[in-house]
Every structure is written in C-alpha cells, then in structure tokens.
Design an enzyme around this catalytic site. Structure first.
Site, PDB file in Angstrom:
ATOM      1  N   ILE A   1      59.283  38.599  99.688  1.00 54.88           N
ATOM      2  CA  ILE A   1      60.469  38.893  99.694  1.00 54.88           C
ATOM      3  C   ILE A   1      60.668  38.374 100.719  1.00 54.88           C
ATOM      4  O   ILE A   1      60.495  37.862 101.732  1.00 54.88           O
ATOM      5  CB  ILE A   1      60.186  40.524 100.117  1.00 54.88           C
ATOM      6  CG1 ILE A   1      59.696  41.583  98.755  1.00 54.88           C
ATOM      7  CG2 ILE A   1      61.700  40.985 100.352  1.00 54.88           C
ATOM      8  CD1 ILE A   1      59.411  42.409  98.673  1.00 54.88           C
TER       9      ILE A   1
ATOM     10  N   LYS B   1      67.779  29.942 105.459  1.00 53.14           N
ATOM     11  CA  LYS B   1      66.331  30.698 104.975  1.00 53.14           C
ATOM     12  C   LYS B   1      65.212  32.101 105.324  1.00 53.14           C
ATOM     13  O   LYS B   1      65.857  32.241 106.510  1.00 53.14           O
ATOM     14  CB  LYS B   1      65.542  29.849 106.230  1.00 53.14           C
ATOM     15  CG  LYS B   1      64.089  28.720 105.674  1.00 53.14           C
ATOM     16  CD  LYS B   1      63.757  27.725 106.371  1.00 53.14           C
ATOM     17  CE  LYS B   1      63.376  26.989 105.853  1.00 53.14           C
ATOM     18  NZ  LYS B   1      63.608  25.371 106.490  1.00 53.14           N
TER      19      LYS B   1
ATOM     20  N   THR C   1      71.959  32.180  97.133  1.00 58.61           N
ATOM     21  CA  THR C   1      72.303  33.436  97.308  1.00 58.61           C
ATOM     22  C   THR C   1      73.514  33.670  97.441  1.00 58.61           C
ATOM     23  O   THR C   1      73.895  33.100  97.240  1.00 58.61           O
ATOM     24  CB  THR C   1      71.655  33.598  98.412  1.00 58.61           C
ATOM     25  OG1 THR C   1      70.241  33.146  98.908  1.00 58.61           O
ATOM     26  CG2 THR C   1      71.704  34.993  98.906  1.00 58.61           C
TER      27      THR C   1
END
Lengths: 322, 325
Positions: free
Chosen positions: A218, A241, A189
């Site tokens: 999501i 996570k 990310t």
C-alpha cells in the site's frame, strides 16, 4: 471569490525532453479532464462531486497510472487504491488492493458514504464493490502493453520504480532504458483538488502504485494525511514516492503549516515539498482563503490548472517545472 | 529533563461497569509490560526495539484487543493490523489484514527493515510473513471465548440500533451488560471493547519510537482498515516525539491524531503536555479517543476524552504509574 480546480497526472522528475508522442496524448487527456471539472464547477456541483468526476475520467484514460493503465505488481497483476476527502466535514473514504473495480475513487466515496468505516482493502473491498453493484471488469481490462513492458524492464533492472520510465520505444536495448538516472517511469498517480465559491474544499487521489511492487503493498494514495487531505483551509493531492510521502505526512502538513505557521498556500506547499528528498514528491493544492495563486503545484508535476478570473475567461496552462 | 521514558496503553474507552477483577488484570498486564520495557531500556536497547518488545507482549497476552484476544470481524474471524515508527529518519512499517501472523508488530518491523515499502496488507503481507519465516498460527489461535460472546452482543446491538447516537438502555438480551448509555463507534461500550494496544518510548539517546497493534473494531466488515496501521493517524514518531493512539478509528484518521501532536509541537512550539491537551480538546470534534506520547526530552504524557484509558508510564527518574480512569 470564485472556484478553482487543479489536477495532476503524477510527479517524478519528468524530463523536459518528454517526446511529443508521449506528451501530447497526456496533455490532451488532462485538458479533457480539466474541462469536465470546470463544467461541473460551473454547474454548481459540490467539490466532492467534482473531484470524484475528474478522477474517474483520469482513471478511465489509459495514459495515467490509475484505473485502466495502472502499473503492475511483481506478479503482473493490478492492485489499485484511492482516497477521497471532504474538507468541510473531514469525512473521508479509501480503498486498496482492488483488481476488478473500474473506478477506485468512486468505491472510496461509497466507503465514506455507505459504511461506518473509512478504509476497506483487498477482498473485503472487492466484496463491498459487488454488494454496491459498481462497475467491475475482468482484471485484464486494466492492463496495457506499456505496463507489461515497464514491469519487464523493472524486473530486469531488479528495481521497484515510481511509474515513470523512459518512453517505451521498441528498442531492444534495455541498458539504454536503464540508464535513466533513477529509473523512474513517466506516468503517474492521478489526483484532483477543488474549491467552490463558498469555500468548500475536496481532494481525491487514485493510483496503481509502484511498478513491480510487492503484492499487498500500500502506498500513500489511499492514506489520509499522506496522499490526500482536505479541511476548511485547503485541499491537497500529493504524488511521488509513496514511502517518502507516508513518513512525511505530506498532504496533512501543507494544511498544518498554513494553520500553525501562518504560511500562504504556496509557501506551505514549497515548505513541505522541501522537507522531502528532491524528486520524491509533488502535489496540487487549492485553498479557501481566497489568496492568489489559488493553486500551487510542485515541483515537476504534470498538471493543468486554471485560476478562475471570471466566468468568461480562465487562463490555464501546463506546468512542467524543473 | 532527559533520560528514558516509556508509556503503554491497552485502549481508550473503558466500560464504567467493568468488573474490578478485570481492571486489576489489566493493571497487572500493563505493569508487567512496563517492567519489560524498563529492563530493556536499562540494557540500552534502542527505543525502536523496546516498543516492538513491549507490543509483542501485549499481543501475546489475550487480555487486550491485539494478537491473541483480537476483536472479531462480522464473519467471526480475526484480521489484525499494526504499525511501528522510528523517530530518527522517521522510518516506518505497517501491516493490515493479518490472519496467521502471531505478532503483527514484528511483521510491521520487518516491512520497515526488509522491504522498500512502508505498508503491506492481506494476502501480500501473509506471503511476506511466510517468506520471512515469522511464527505463524491458525486463525483460531487468536479467537477467545470472550470475544465470540462479544461479537454476538455486537450483532444484537446493531440489529436494534438505527443510529449511532441513540443510547441503548438495556433493552436486549445482553441484560446488565447493556445498561451503560456510553457508546463508541455505534456500539455500547461494554461490547465495543476498543482495547487497541500501543507503546511509545524515548531512550537515553533521546530517540523516540512508537508502535500500535490491534484486531480492530468488533463486528467490522472484512477488509476494514482502521487507524492503527496508518502512519500519522494511529502511530507517529519523529525527532521530537513518539505517539500511539487508540479509540474510535474513524475519528483518529479524520483528525490525523498522532501527527497532530507532533505538528503542534513542531509548528506551534507547544510542549509535550500542552500539545497532548490541545489535540485531545480541540482536534477530535465529536470523536472519542486517547493517546500516549513521549518527547525527546524524556517527558511522558497521556490524554483521552473517553471514560478511562488503560495506560501505564514510567520515567528514568523513578516515576511510575498505571491507571484506568
């Protein structure tokens, strides 16, 4: 006081032994994105513009799990999500379930600025993107061969992974790849936080999510308070996570412990990360309170961050803490 | 101190002109839900089961804005969302964009219990629902005549209003219904009908849980996600407390309202009542919202800065109260 910026390309137990052929392109990308951010801050762009700009760059680089280069769902598709937040006003925008939008973070910003809502997902978000005329591409644009391979490995190991895997060597020995302690992959990310010399703060985070995730899953990145948060005290972009970060309201908690417990930015970040099981989260943050260090990263974030000393010289480095 | 406690809500932000009959209907529903929860607590069901049970009841009844009776999107369809959180270990589950699932809160629970994820939405969530064999119905099932009428009024109101803050003064076809100047989310309160539902419970073992469910904002863009499925905003539960919020979704998200209650208790050492008061007074800025909360010590509290909130609460020592204003 001066400005500060920090950006990250993901966290998750990156071994220090990350081979150069994987590490160098990412370092180069991060450096490039950092330069983009620094130039914008020096040009007196508002931090909200700066974080959007930097995250767009990160989304466009295929080495990171956002935009192009996003990891794949269990169906082999891409579902991207992002959020952005302005510290001064606490206005925010978020999107999920994008499959054709080239820059999710920019769509999140448009949700914030052009709708009475904060968060749009899936077909509604895609429809909004078309209305707004943002750049879209065929879903195949976002898919890279590395991610096809990661999905294959994950499905063979029957595992949902944070998107860090061993380097994709051409070795046919899947067992070797599966021998990674927690099977996490090594791309991440992305996110950026920035503060300008007036103390305005902003944060943005963007991702493709987890390898082999269920369609419709999501994570924390689009969730205000989990992956992204900014107020008048600090700006935080977290990664790791997703499920752990949602339940830990990680991004929000950094600001909360600074405010309610009087911790410094560094102490606050350490405290919050300490509440999450090891290896599950990392973050970048900047504060407006003029303290040094201005930025903090934890714990195994692959990140470049400078602390502004003066216009001429700004040291920056790559942190790979263990 | 100690013992179980339960609170339910049917939304913060009530039209002062709401007909008496409707207020009574709401109070009856809240009372019925409290009794369902109290029975379950007396049978020693854990908090997480109780909140799910109660919210299912609220979803099934068409009165409030959840499940059947949900507000409509701009397209006249229903898109529901919900979240649930179990204080011990802070496990959570959430869903958004549901169109055929009869009880969204139960699907949220399944996400928590049966998947490695915390949040599923839209087509992916519907697919999961099918695989789990939960009860599915046509989208029409959720749509009520009342809400079809409300949607029409909302669209008319939006075509007149240029700015959220300009009060309408009964200038359009809605007649008397539009005379209240009170607005939430840019709509006259008579039309906005926030009525998200929620339940918070602490059981005899001191375990807290919370759940929230809604059809969302009347006339919302399809795909719009509000605060109800967002952990930390609409719903939160930890060792100390369980919280469910309702009101202007965007304001609740921006202030991470549910987490805020727990954070000031955790980090500032405030009591439940102090925390709820503080958060409502100081953390909402211009936003309008309300919340219910229970603490591990068997206390229950609610707070709101709106005109009224449909709510009910009860504790093991016999206290019980249902209110609107």
């Amino acid at each position: 006081m001066g400005w500060a910026i920090a950006l990250h390309g993901g966290a998750g137990d990156i071994p220090l032994s990350l081979p150069p052929e994987l590490r160098l392109p990412r370092e180069a990308s991060l450096r490039h994105c950092l330069d983009v951010g620094i130039a914008a801050l020096k040009a007196h762009k508002h931090p909200l513009d700066v974080v959007e700009l930097v995250v767009r760059e990160l989304e466009n680089h295929p080495h990171f799990n956002a935009g192009k280069g996003s990891v794949l769902t269990s169906s082999g598709t891409v579902e991207m999500e992002a959020s952005i937040m302005d510290g001064q006003t606490k206005r925010c925008g978020a999107v999920s379930g994008l499959s054709t939008v080239v820059n999710a973070v920019s769509l999140a910003r448009l949700v914030m600025e052009k709708t009475p809502h904060i968060y749009l997902g899936f077909h509604g978000a895609e429809a909004f993107a078309r209305e707004q005329g943002v750049e879209t591409a065929d879903p195949s644009y976002f898919v890279t061969p590395e991610n096809i391979e990661r999905l294959k490995q994950a499905q063979e190991a029957n595992r949902v992974q944070i998107d860090y895997t061993q380097p994709i060597k051409k070795e046919p020995n899947v067992a070797a790849a599966a021998r990674i302690p927690n099977g996490d992959s090594q791309i991440g990310t992305v996110g950026c936080v920035a503060v300008d010399s007036e103390g305005n703060l902003a944060s943005a985070t963007s991702t493709g999510g987890l390898v082999n995730k269920m369609a419709g899953r999501i994570g924390d990145s689009p969730i205000i308070g989990a992956g992204t948060y900014a107020n008048h005290i600090c700006a935080v972009s977290a990664t790791g996570k997703g499920e752990a970060m949602i339940r830990g309201t990680v991004a929000r908690d950094v600001a909360a412990v600074m405010e309610f417990k009087g911790l410094s930015l560094k102490e606050a970040a350490a405290y919050v990360i300490g509440q999450v099981p090891p290896g599950n989260a990392g973050l970048v943050a900047v504060s407006s309170t003029g303290e040094t260090p201005r930025c903090t990263i934890l714990p195994e974030c692959f990140v470049l961050l400078p602390v502004k000393m003066d216009i001429q010289r700004f040291p920056y480095g790559i942190f790979q803490l263990k | 101190m100690g013992g179980w406690a339960i609170a339910v809500h049917g939304g913060a932000g009530v039209d002062p002109n709401l007909p008496k009959e409707r207020q009574e209907e709401a109070k009856r529903l809240l009372t019925r839900c409290l009794h369902i929860g109290i029975s379950a607590l007396r049978s020693n069901l854990p908090a997480i089961d109780v909140v799910e049970l109660v919210v299912r009841e609220l979803e099934t009844d068409p009165l409030f804005n959840s499940g059947r009776g949900s507000a409509l999107t701009e397209k006249g369809t229903v898109e529901m969302e919900a979240s649930i959180m179990d204080g011990p270990k802070r496990r959570c589950g959430a869903v958004s964009g549901l169109t055929t699932v009869k009880n969204p809160v139960s699907l949220a629970r399944l996400v928590m219990d049966k998947t490695p994820h915390s949040y599923l939405a839209f087509a992916g969530a519907e697919e999961f629902a099918r695989k789990q064999g939960v009860e599915l119905v046509d989208n029409d099932y959720f749509i009520t005549e009342d809400n079809v009428g409300m949607l029409k009024l909302a669209k008319e109101a939006n075509s007149i209003l240029f700015d959220y803050r300009i009060p309408t003064l009964g200038t359009c076809g809605g007649g008397a219904a539009m005379e209240s100047p009170i607005q939430m989310n840019g709509l006259p309160i008579s039309v906005y009908a926030p009525e998200t539902v929620g339940c918070v419970v602490v059981d005899k073992e001191g375990r807290c849980a919370a759940a929230t469910s809604t059809g969302g904002l009347m006339n919302k863009m399809t795909g719009r996600i509000g605060d109800s499925p967002l952990i930390g905003s609409g719903t939160y539960a930890c060792d100390l407390v369980g919280v469910s919020c309702t009101g202007e979704g965007e304001a609740i998200i921006r202030s991470t309202l549910a987490r805020e209650v727990a954070a000031v208790m955790e980090y500032k050492g405030l009591s439940l009542h102090e925390a709820v008061d503080y958060v409502i007074k100081y953390r909402l800025d211009e936003g309008k919202a309300g919340l219910i909360a229970v603490s591990k010590n068997g206390e229950v509290a609610c707070g709101f800065n709106t005109t009224g909130m449909f709510r009910g609460c009860a504790t093991e020592d016999g206290f019980m109260e249902v209110g609107v204003w």
